[in-house]
Scaffold this motif. Structure first.
Motif, PDB file in Angstrom:
ATOM      1  N   VAL A 361      19.973 -11.778 -22.685  1.00  0.00           N
ATOM      2  CA  VAL A 361      19.171 -10.275 -22.998  1.00  0.00           C
ATOM      3  C   VAL A 361      17.584 -10.573 -22.413  1.00  0.00           C
ATOM      4  CG1 VAL A 361      18.144  -8.925 -24.981  1.00  0.00           C
ATOM      5  CG2 VAL A 361      20.462  -9.915 -25.182  1.00  0.00           C
ATOM      6  N   TYR A 362      17.350  -9.629 -21.700  1.00  0.00           N
ATOM      7  CA  TYR A 362      16.163  -9.428 -21.296  1.00  0.00           C
ATOM      8  C   TYR A 362      15.305  -8.484 -21.623  1.00  0.00           C
ATOM      9  CZ  TYR A 362      12.042  -9.660 -18.146  1.00  0.00           C
ATOM     10  OH  TYR A 362      10.759  -9.997 -17.683  1.00  0.00           O
ATOM     11  N   GLN A 363      14.246  -8.520 -22.209  1.00  0.00           N
ATOM     12  CA  GLN A 363      13.201  -7.422 -22.383  1.00  0.00           C
ATOM     13  C   GLN A 363      11.869  -7.737 -21.987  1.00  0.00           C
ATOM     14  OE1 GLN A 363      13.926  -7.284 -26.666  1.00  0.00           O
ATOM     15  NE2 GLN A 363      15.377  -5.598 -26.474  1.00  0.00           N
ATOM     16  N   PRO A 364      10.902  -6.951 -21.172  1.00  0.00           N
ATOM     17  CA  PRO A 364       9.802  -7.071 -20.986  1.00  0.00           C
ATOM     18  C   PRO A 364       8.885  -7.680 -22.130  1.00  0.00           C
ATOM     19  CG  PRO A 364      10.054  -4.933 -20.376  1.00  0.00           C
ATOM     20  CD  PRO A 364      11.545  -5.545 -21.096  1.00  0.00           C
ATOM     21  N   ALA A 365       7.972  -8.657 -21.532  1.00  0.00           N
ATOM     22  CA  ALA A 365       7.029  -8.785 -22.699  1.00  0.00           C
ATOM     23  C   ALA A 365       5.896  -7.748 -22.922  1.00  0.00           C
ATOM     24  CB  ALA A 365       6.370 -10.244 -22.432  1.00  0.00           C
ATOM     25  N   CYS A 366       6.248  -6.687 -23.369  1.00  0.00           N
ATOM     26  CA  CYS A 366       5.157  -5.793 -23.550  1.00  0.00           C
ATOM     27  C   CYS A 366       5.027  -5.525 -25.193  1.00  0.00           C
ATOM     28  CB  CYS A 366       5.499  -4.252 -23.057  1.00  0.00           C
ATOM     29  SG  CYS A 366       7.321  -3.936 -23.799  1.00  0.00           S
ATOM     30  N   ASP A 367       3.867  -4.914 -25.465  1.00  0.00           N
ATOM     31  CA  ASP A 367       3.365  -4.447 -26.896  1.00  0.00           C
ATOM     32  C   ASP A 367       3.908  -3.196 -27.061  1.00  0.00           C
ATOM     33  OD1 ASP A 367       2.380  -7.023 -27.435  1.00  0.00           O
ATOM     34  OD2 ASP A 367       0.307  -6.179 -26.527  1.00  0.00           O
ATOM     35  N   LEU A 368       4.805  -3.118 -27.846  1.00  0.00           N
ATOM     36  CA  LEU A 368       5.334  -1.799 -28.230  1.00  0.00           C
ATOM     37  C   LEU A 368       4.397  -1.076 -29.140  1.00  0.00           C
ATOM     38  CD1 LEU A 368       9.135  -1.818 -29.060  1.00  0.00           C
ATOM     39  CD2 LEU A 368       8.065  -1.186 -26.877  1.00  0.00           C
ATOM     40  N   PRO A 369       3.989   0.490 -28.885  1.00  0.00           N
ATOM     41  CA  PRO A 369       3.117   1.118 -29.638  1.00  0.00           C
ATOM     42  C   PRO A 369       3.936   1.332 -30.966  1.00  0.00           C
ATOM     43  CG  PRO A 369       3.937   2.302 -27.704  1.00  0.00           C
ATOM     44  CD  PRO A 369       4.734   1.100 -27.772  1.00  0.00           C
ATOM     45  N   ASP A 370       2.820   1.488 -32.064  1.00  0.00           N
ATOM     46  CA  ASP A 370       3.477   1.972 -33.404  1.00  0.00           C
ATOM     47  C   ASP A 370       4.465   3.201 -33.287  1.00  0.00           C
ATOM     48  OD1 ASP A 370       2.241  -0.188 -34.529  1.00  0.00           O
ATOM     49  OD2 ASP A 370       0.482   1.123 -35.104  1.00  0.00           O
ATOM     50  N   GLY A 371       5.275   3.342 -33.958  1.00  0.00           N
ATOM     51  CA  GLY A 371       6.170   4.551 -33.955  1.00  0.00           C
ATOM     52  C   GLY A 371       7.438   4.129 -33.477  1.00  0.00           C
ATOM     53  N   CYS A 372       8.361   5.102 -33.081  1.00  0.00           N
ATOM     54  CA  CYS A 372       9.839   5.094 -32.928  1.00  0.00           C
ATOM     55  C   CYS A 372      10.176   4.482 -31.402  1.00  0.00           C
ATOM     56  CB  CYS A 372      10.405   6.276 -33.378  1.00  0.00           C
ATOM     57  SG  CYS A 372      12.164   6.079 -33.535  1.00  0.00           S
ATOM     58  N   TYR A 373       9.721   3.345 -31.163  1.00  0.00           N
ATOM     59  CA  TYR A 373      10.224   2.802 -29.776  1.00  0.00           C
ATOM     60  C   TYR A 373      11.160   1.802 -29.752  1.00  0.00           C
ATOM     61  CZ  TYR A 373       5.762   5.476 -28.511  1.00  0.00           C
ATOM     62  OH  TYR A 373       5.107   6.506 -28.430  1.00  0.00           O
ATOM     63  N   TYR A 374      11.713   1.436 -28.710  1.00  0.00           N
ATOM     64  CA  TYR A 374      12.699   0.508 -28.460  1.00  0.00           C
ATOM     65  C   TYR A 374      12.362   0.006 -26.820  1.00  0.00           C
ATOM     66  CZ  TYR A 374      16.488  -2.672 -28.684  1.00  0.00           C
ATOM     67  OH  TYR A 374      17.448  -3.757 -28.633  1.00  0.00           O
ATOM     68  N   PRO A 375      11.912  -1.372 -26.493  1.00  0.00           N
ATOM     69  CA  PRO A 375      12.053  -1.672 -25.141  1.00  0.00           C
ATOM     70  C   PRO A 375      12.980  -1.529 -24.247  1.00  0.00           C
ATOM     71  CG  PRO A 375      12.225  -3.450 -26.651  1.00  0.00           C
ATOM     72  CD  PRO A 375      12.306  -2.519 -27.463  1.00  0.00           C
ATOM     73  N   PRO A 376      12.722  -1.405 -23.132  1.00  0.00           N
ATOM     74  CA  PRO A 376      13.658  -1.587 -21.885  1.00  0.00           C
ATOM     75  C   PRO A 376      14.470  -2.688 -22.059  1.00  0.00           C
ATOM     76  CG  PRO A 376      11.738  -0.847 -21.037  1.00  0.00           C
ATOM     77  CD  PRO A 376      11.450  -1.169 -22.437  1.00  0.00           C
ATOM     78  N   THR A 377      15.813  -2.791 -22.028  1.00  0.00           N
ATOM     79  CA  THR A 377      16.527  -4.253 -22.274  1.00  0.00           C
ATOM     80  C   THR A 377      17.542  -4.149 -21.307  1.00  0.00           C
ATOM     81  OG1 THR A 377      16.118  -3.624 -24.609  1.00  0.00           O
ATOM     82  CG2 THR A 377      17.966  -4.953 -23.932  1.00  0.00           C
ATOM     83  N   LEU A 378      17.906  -5.233 -20.625  1.00  0.00           N
ATOM     84  CA  LEU A 378      19.021  -5.608 -19.925  1.00  0.00           C
ATOM     85  C   LEU A 378      19.803  -6.851 -20.412  1.00  0.00           C
ATOM     86  CD1 LEU A 378      20.229  -5.857 -16.733  1.00  0.00           C
ATOM     87  CD2 LEU A 378      18.440  -7.402 -16.273  1.00  0.00           C
ATOM     88  N   VAL A 379      21.036  -6.368 -20.684  1.00  0.00           N
ATOM     89  CA  VAL A 379      22.070  -7.530 -20.947  1.00  0.00           C
ATOM     90  C   VAL A 379      22.990  -8.029 -19.926  1.00  0.00           C
ATOM     91  CG1 VAL A 379      23.484  -8.483 -22.990  1.00  0.00           C
ATOM     92  CG2 VAL A 379      21.792  -6.455 -23.325  1.00  0.00           C
ATOM     93  N   SER A 380      22.682  -9.110 -19.295  1.00  0.00           N
ATOM     94  CA  SER A 380      23.360  -9.527 -17.946  1.00  0.00           C
ATOM     95  C   SER A 380      24.651 -10.666 -18.459  1.00  0.00           C
ATOM     96  CB  SER A 380      22.826  -9.888 -17.127  1.00  0.00           C
ATOM     97  OG  SER A 380      21.798 -10.969 -17.350  1.00  0.00           O
TER      98      SER A 380
END
Ligand code: NAI
Length: 780
Positions: A361-380
């Motif tokens: 699983v890869y997700q960029p190291a970003c700070d998600l804002p407060d609220g209903c967010y989900y990070p871009p995700t790659l499962v290879s």
């Protein structure tokens, strides 16, 4: 931050769009909404809150429709429909045009409202959702204008119940409402409970356009309200949403005579060959899976990369993911906005968390804002059987695996129960155009992704549903032939004396895989003439015989790949061979039916074979002019294996009239012969055997329609089932077909004039084909 800092970091400054006008519009409406019924808004009632998923703030309060609200809306639509249809295409075109103009005039309001309500980036709402919605109304204003001249045999269905999802609220509304209105229908539409605001704003626009009362009705609420619409006195149900709900709607509408189109989920492959322009393919992938946070039914959610470039491709992809900007949907600089609702975000997270350690699983190291967010995700590195590889996630989650050869790519791409869309990336035109027809999908993009337009049909195969939206083919979903026929009269077999001695065995057999076969159960039924004299015996097929016939039809896939020219030759040969045996067939038909029209029936059957031999290489696709740098090819493809319950009357003509268009278009068929008069079908084997029809292309069963309908309709290897038999068979076919969401074409107990014009033509050819839309760069 100084200019120097900005140059060094290359960070974007915020560029927020103002929410002021959209929020003011909500306040102007009192922040509480009722339904839009019969041209005006009802008083707000008990309901629920609609929130901005980016902030959690309540935007407005909506009303949960009651049964009486739905009934009133359907009544209003029913009352308005005749006058709306009578207005004529040109009259309706003026209203559709006015709606398009008003959508254009208020596009900023709609874009901001959509972004606030759904969480999608304003850039997408502004540049895609709203312009596409306008385009649908403009395009269908044109279709209304042309209806009388171009579709002279078509008429409106009546009242359409339409249920739409939350991922493209206004766009899905326009996909549903524009063609329905253009063809003279009126509608009752339910937006999704999370995203109803632009539909209510659209209702306001309908008022401004002076649309006659009751033509558009909008009721709000959850799935219960959807169910009420499905059960209401509507003539058609159009649904976009999850496969699970689509299947329930198929079951609920089975046998009711309601027309149905389902645009369901997908797990669309994104295939990158090693000769692709890798940077373009990476950028395309950003659009394929992170557009609208991946909440797109045709999202390229399943990446298949050729092994030789896999490492390089994944490295570039991860680097690109690191640069995606996630944040306030109203900021014009962001790439990824909020997920529509915490329920959906939790659903996505649960699916990813359940991957059980398989894959990386890869997700960029970003700070998600407060609220209903989900990070871009790659499962290879997932295996094909993994749930993440097979199930629709409907979020910003890409899964990937690799392939070695083009044939492996096709096999993996088609290894899904869905069939909505596919992307192919290759700089080699031969590779791309070789792969496109082999992909089991309703839409294929070559070196592109997620392109949609009103002129190009959109819709899937397999469990992605049936029916098309957009293009000429989309209109079929909102029209019916002017001549719908009278109620079917039941035809009973003659009875007779079984005691009569049998000097020779006159038991016909079944016809399976090009061979005559005994029925599995070994039973046969006596067939008598009008005077009660035995004329032969017809086998009683069982579930096992259905399975054998379907297996034979599946194996005869070479027919689908044969050229249309070759198929035409076989049909001409069949016609010739039937013609030479005219007297024999005519006598048998007269004897079996007790009538005198056997000769005319054989003549008509021969003519029908000639007709479809003629059509075989002429029912062409079209090239659609989409306003992008490319063209969309609307290719007519065979459905696959079609099961047919033949009409009871006209035992030869009915069978030939269904068989010929189906096989002319490249399908293989399992025909269940006329139940009271089966012997014309069993005699027909000999014609098939002498006419070069490859084994398995035509399979014929005899027996009880009622007993065979569930087996054929539930068989997972059958793509379509038609019924020209009694009303109960129509119901059984539609209900049974819900399992793998078969395309069904049934008569609902209405008779067809097989000897006349209604016995042949485009209606049959359309049912025998699916439109695959292939987007090809052209003049770019
Ligand atoms: P859903 O299929 O439940 O909702 C779509 C629409 O159907 C909404 O308007 C809803 O109120 C209505 N509905 C729900 N139950 C109904 C019923 N029994 N009879 C009639 N109408 C009914 O989709 P949901 O729960 O919002 O999302 C679940 C999953 O469905 C998503 O994660 C995604 O995988 C898939 N989905 C697919 C869409 C597509 O465009 N293919 C769109 C939305 C969801």
């Amino acid at each position: 931050m100084t200019v120097k800092d900005i140059f060094e970091s290359m960070d974007y400054g915020p560029a927020p769009e103002s929410a002021g006008d959209a929020l003011a519009w909500i306040v102007d409406q009192g922040s509480k909404f009722g339904h839009f019924i019969d041209g005006s808004f009802t008083a707000p009632g008990e309901g629920f809150e609609s929130r901005n998923p980016a902030t959690g703030e309540v935007l407005a309060t909506l009303t949960q429709a009651s049964q009486s609200d739905v009934d009133t809306a359907v009544e209003a639509a029913r009352k308005a429909q005749p006058a709306w249809a009578k207005l004529g295409g040109a009259g309706r075109a003026r209203y559709l045009y006015a709606l398009a103009r008003l959508l254009q005039k208020h596009s900023r309001l709609f874009a901001v409202l959509e972004s606030l309500d759904n969480g999608k980036p304003i850039r997408e709402a502004r540049d895609i959702d709203i312009p596409q919605a306008q385009r649908h109304f403009y395009y269908h204003a044109g279709m209304a204008q042309l209806m009388e001249s171009e579709l002279p045999d078509a008429q409106a269905l009546g009242v359409c119940g339409q249920i739409i999802p939350w991922n493209f609220p206004l766009l899905m509304l326009s996909w549903k409402i524009a063609p329905a209105l253009a063809m003279g229908n009126t509608v009752v539409l339910k937006p999704a409970e999370w995203t109803s605001l632009t539909a209510l704003c659209f209702a306001d626009i309908c008022r401004q356009a002076g649309l006659p009362k009751g033509v558009v009705n909008i009721v709000t609420g959850d799935g219960d309200v959807g169910e009420m619409i499905v059960k209401a006195e509507v003539d058609k149900v159009a649904f976009t949403g999850s496969t699970a709900v689509g299947r329930r709607i198929r079951e609920a509408t089975a046998g009711t005579g309601k027309a149905l189109t389902l645009e369901l989920g997908g797990k669309s492959p994104y295939i990158v060959f090693e000769d692709a322009d890798i940077d373009s393919a990476v950028e395309g992938l950003v659009d394929a899976i992170w557009f609208n946070q991946g909440q797109v039914c045709c999202a390229g959610s399943r990446l298949l990369v050729q092994e030789g470039i896999s490492e390089r491709f994944h490295a570039k992809l991860r680097a690109r993911m690191d640069k995606l900007r996630i944040g306030d949907p109203l900021d014009k600089c962001i790439d990824v906005g909020a997920i529509v609702d915490p329920v959906q975000r939790d659903r996505i997270a649960a699916l990813v968390d359940a991957h059980g350690g398989e894959g990386e699983v890869y997700q960029p190291a970003c700070d998600l804002p407060d609220g209903c967010y989900y990070p871009p995700t790659l499962v290879s590195n997932l295996s094909q059987a993994s749930a993440l590889m097979q199930d629709e996630i409907f979020g910003p989650v890409l899964v990937s695996s690799t392939f070695r050869t083009p044939s492996e790519a096709i096999m993996l791409a088609n290894n899904t129960r869905y069939g909505l869309a596919a992307s192919v990336w290759s700089e080699n035109i031969n590779v791309a155009l070789d792969i496109a027809p082999k992909l089991v999908a309703g839409i294929v993009w070559i070196n592109g992704t997620n392109m949609m337009d009103a002129a190009a049909g959109f819709g899937g195969v397999r469990e992605s549903g049936f029916g098309r939206e957009g293009g000429w083919e989309g209109l079929a979903a909102y029209t019916k032939p002017k001549n719908t026929g009278k109620a079917l009269k039941p035809v009973a077999a003659f009875e007779g004396d079984t005691a009569e001695p049998q000097p020779v065995d006159r038991t016909a057999k079944l016809y399976i895989g090009g061979k005559q076969a005994r029925p599995d159960g070994g039973y046969a039924r006596d067939v008598y003439d009008k005077s009660g004299k035995l004329i032969g015996q017809a086998p009683i097929s069982s579930r096992k015989d259905v399975r054998n016939a379907v297996e034979a039809a599946r194996a005869a896939s070479g027919w689908t790949g044969a050229t249309a020219h070759n198929r035409a030759q076989v049909l001409y040969f069949l016609a010739e061979n039937l013609a030479t045996r005219k007297d024999e067939f005519a006598a048998q038909i007269n004897r079996m039916t007790g009538g005198k029209s056997g000769a005319a029936e054989v003549d008509a059957s021969v003519d029908r074979l000639f007709t479809y031999a003629a059509w075989a290489d002429k029912f062409d696709g079209q090239v659609r002019q989409v306003p992008m740098r490319g063209v969309a090819l609307a290719m007519r493809e065979a459905c696959g294996v079609i099961g047919v319950f033949c009409p009871d009357d006209l035992p030869l003509l009915g069978l030939v009239s269904a068989m010929a268009p189906a096989i002319a278009m490249g399908n293989r068929v399992v025909l269940v012969a006329s139940e009271p008069f089966p012997l014309a079908a069993t005699d027909f084997y000999q014609v098939l055997e002498t006419s070069d029809v490859p084994g398995g292309v035509v399979n014929i069963l005899t027996g009880s329609h009622e007993e065979l309908a569930p087996s054929l309709a539930t068989h997972m290897d059958v793509e379509a089932v038609w019924s020209f038999s009694g009303a109960d068979i129509s119901a059984a076919v539609e209900k049974g077909g819900a399992g793998n969401l078969k395309r069904t074409w049934v008569n609902n107990g209405f008779a067809r004039d097989w000897m006349g014009a209604a016995g042949a033509g485009r209606e049959f050819l359309e049912a025998a084909t699916e439109v695959k839309t292939v987007w090809v760069p052209y003049g770019a």
